[in-house]
Scaffold this motif. Structure first.
Motif, PDB file in Angstrom:
ATOM      1  N   ASN A   1       1.905   2.073 -12.530  1.00  0.00           N
ATOM      2  CA  ASN A   1       2.191   2.217 -11.104  1.00  0.00           C
ATOM      3  C   ASN A   1       2.822   3.570 -10.849  1.00  0.00           C
ATOM      4  O   ASN A   1       2.969   4.384 -11.758  1.00  0.00           O
ATOM      5  N   ASN A   2       3.193   3.831  -9.601  1.00  0.00           N
ATOM      6  CA  ASN A   2       3.730   5.144  -9.271  1.00  0.00           C
ATOM      7  C   ASN A   2       5.165   5.326  -9.749  1.00  0.00           C
ATOM      8  O   ASN A   2       5.743   6.395  -9.596  1.00  0.00           O
TER       9      ASN A   2
ATOM     10  N   GLU B   1       3.760  -4.391   1.461  1.00  0.00           N
ATOM     11  CA  GLU B   1       2.590  -4.628   0.613  1.00  0.00           C
ATOM     12  C   GLU B   1       2.987  -4.688  -0.850  1.00  0.00           C
ATOM     13  O   GLU B   1       2.530  -5.556  -1.601  1.00  0.00           O
ATOM     14  N   ARG B   2       3.850  -3.771  -1.279  1.00  0.00           N
ATOM     15  CA  ARG B   2       4.249  -3.722  -2.683  1.00  0.00           C
ATOM     16  C   ARG B   2       5.143  -4.890  -3.064  1.00  0.00           C
ATOM     17  O   ARG B   2       5.215  -5.262  -4.231  1.00  0.00           O
TER      18      ARG B   2
ATOM     19  N   LYS C   1       3.667  -0.285   3.828  1.00  0.00           N
ATOM     20  CA  LYS C   1       3.433  -0.092   2.398  1.00  0.00           C
ATOM     21  C   LYS C   1       4.516  -0.768   1.559  1.00  0.00           C
ATOM     22  O   LYS C   1       4.242  -1.307   0.482  1.00  0.00           O
ATOM     23  N   THR C   2       5.754  -0.731   2.060  1.00  0.00           N
ATOM     24  CA  THR C   2       6.852  -1.377   1.343  1.00  0.00           C
ATOM     25  C   THR C   2       6.632  -2.876   1.254  1.00  0.00           C
ATOM     26  O   THR C   2       6.800  -3.495   0.196  1.00  0.00           O
TER      27      THR C   2
ATOM     28  N   SER D   1       1.689   7.401   0.461  1.00  0.00           N
ATOM     29  CA  SER D   1       1.189   6.209  -0.226  1.00  0.00           C
ATOM     30  C   SER D   1       1.679   6.134  -1.660  1.00  0.00           C
ATOM     31  O   SER D   1       1.954   5.049  -2.177  1.00  0.00           O
ATOM     32  N   ASN D   2       1.805   7.282  -2.313  1.00  0.00           N
ATOM     33  CA  ASN D   2       2.197   7.304  -3.716  1.00  0.00           C
ATOM     34  C   ASN D   2       3.698   7.328  -3.934  1.00  0.00           C
ATOM     35  O   ASN D   2       4.161   7.008  -5.026  1.00  0.00           O
TER      36      ASN D   2
ATOM     37  N   HIS E   1      -3.093  -4.242  -2.995  1.00  0.00           N
ATOM     38  CA  HIS E   1      -1.994  -4.534  -2.073  1.00  0.00           C
ATOM     39  C   HIS E   1      -0.624  -4.352  -2.717  1.00  0.00           C
ATOM     40  O   HIS E   1       0.387  -4.252  -2.016  1.00  0.00           O
ATOM     41  N   LEU E   2      -0.572  -4.283  -4.051  1.00  0.00           N
ATOM     42  CA  LEU E   2       0.691  -4.014  -4.737  1.00  0.00           C
ATOM     43  C   LEU E   2       0.716  -2.623  -5.358  1.00  0.00           C
ATOM     44  O   LEU E   2       1.695  -2.236  -5.987  1.00  0.00           O
ATOM     45  N   ASP E   3      -0.385  -1.885  -5.202  1.00  0.00           N
ATOM     46  CA  ASP E   3      -0.458  -0.490  -5.624  1.00  0.00           C
ATOM     47  C   ASP E   3      -0.163  -0.306  -7.113  1.00  0.00           C
ATOM     48  O   ASP E   3       0.629   0.545  -7.501  1.00  0.00           O
ATOM     49  N   PHE E   4      -0.777  -1.136  -7.959  1.00  0.00           N
ATOM     50  CA  PHE E   4      -0.701  -0.881  -9.390  1.00  0.00           C
ATOM     51  C   PHE E   4      -1.993  -1.315 -10.074  1.00  0.00           C
ATOM     52  O   PHE E   4      -2.838  -1.984  -9.479  1.00  0.00           O
TER      53      PHE E   4
END
Length: 363
Positions: free
Chosen positions: A160-161, A40-41, A37-38, A82-83, A143-146
């Motif tokens: 984003n988170n 990916e972001r 996940k790191t 994930s968050n 893939h960047l979680d935003f």
């Protein structure tokens, strides 16, 4: 001690050993997921067969611990990581036991998921968003979680988170937005300009580039995802005269490499002449182009309009550079929206007639 008691103790010892081994494997699974996940972001992750998505996490956890682990606890644990990759986790949480007060988990989840959480409804307020404003575009970048949003009154925002950051608070109406996967920037269009935001620059290094003037009013935008050039993106745009534009941008246009290396560069809004860019266009509709989208599975773009004759166009982007006939469909009162289903190989369109939808079957 009887032989029966010895057997019980041996079984208990073996079960304890198996459980400890399962915990070790579960810890490795969690660590691998956090690492993935790191990356990916940061945009550094390359998908492979070892990718850990929810299905793989669920299956592996069930294999390790069996039916003692409930589905909703697995989902909660996965969502928590994930968050917030820095969140503290305990193995007992996978069994539904949480250390602390009974409402600690709920409170923690609310803090860690500041914007979007599937299991909770949450109202998002923002001080920069103007009264009576309207969101014109919402784009998720998985893939960047935003998530990127653009508003009619000129506010371009990333949620984003970690919270949110706003790039532009302009007087021009923003009519659409998307993400440039190669340059890793946000693109947005207004009535007469194209905006490229280097969101990765923090604080005083925030850079926005405005490409202008554009001949007609831009109404929609999307990114062409087929480009394999690491420093180039292709952008499709539709305007209020029925034209579809193809704009090619590279890192050299914006000096992104140079701006990253200068740590003390001040915040700036740089205006770039549109004549210095490679822009091709072709008139495909006789009315506004209300939506445009590149469908990578088909290697084609789709554009739609309220035009009753040239309602929906589906073809290769090469058709924008020549005068060869395009594949088009006519729908009374035109087409306002469309989407593609890869499994069914069907494009569904929606028009002005209430409740009337049309399917385009791709053989």
């Amino acid at each position: 001690m009887s032989e029966k008691d010895c057997d019980k103790e041996s079984c208990s010892a073996l079960e304890l050993l198996d459980f400890k081994n399962a915990l070790k494997q579960f810890q490795k699974l969690v660590e691998k997921m956090v690492t993935q996940k790191t990356k990916e972001r940061l945009g550094l992750y390359i998908k492979d067969d070892d990718e850990i998505d929810y299905d793989k996490f669920y299956t592996t956890t069930q294999t390790l611990f069996g039916a003692e682990v409930k589905d909703h606890n697995i989902k909660t644990f996965f969502r928590k990581i994930s968050n917030n990759l820095d969140a503290r986790t305990e193995w007992c949480e996978i069994f539904g036991y949480f250390i602390g007060e009974s409402d600690a988990m709920s409170s923690q989840m609310k803090e860690e998921n500041m914007v979007f959480l599937v299991s909770e409804k949450q109202q998002i307020t923002h001080a920069v968003v103007k009264r009576q404003d309207v969101l014109k575009g919402i784009v998720k970048v998985p893939h960047l979680d935003f998530t990127i949003t653009s508003s009619q009154k000129g506010v371009l925002t990333i949620f984003n988170n970690q919270g949110d950051q706003t790039a532009i608070n302009d007087t021009a109406w923003i009519t659409g937005c998307d993400f440039l996967p190669q340059l890793k920037c946000v693109v947005a269009v207004t009535e007469r300009t194209v905006i490229v935001w280097d969101y990765k620059s923090k604080g005083s290094q925030n850079n926005c580039f405005v490409i202008k003037p554009m001949e007609n009013g831009l109404l929609c935008v999307c990114t062409v995802t087929m480009s394999d050039h690491l420093a180039k993106d292709n952008i499709l745009m539709g305007d209020d005269k029925g034209y579809v534009h193809l704009l090619t941008v590279t890192s050299d246009h914006f000096g992104l490499k140079q701006s990253k290396s200068k740590g003390k560069k001040e915040s700036q809004l740089q205006v770039l002449d549109s004549k210095t860019f490679n822009i091709v266009k072709r008139k495909l509709h006789d009315d506004w182009v209300v939506k445009i989208k590149y469908i990578s599975d088909l290697n084609c773009f789709g554009s739609c309009s309220s035009d009753s004759i040239h309602s929906f166009v589906l073809d290769d982007i090469k058709r924008l550079e020549d005068n060869l006939p395009v594949k088009e469909f006519s729908v009374p009162k035109g087409v306002n929206a469309f989407t593609y289903c890869g499994k069914a190989k069907v494009i569904v369109t929606g028009g002005k007639y209430w409740g009337v939808f049309q399917e385009i079957v791709l053989l």
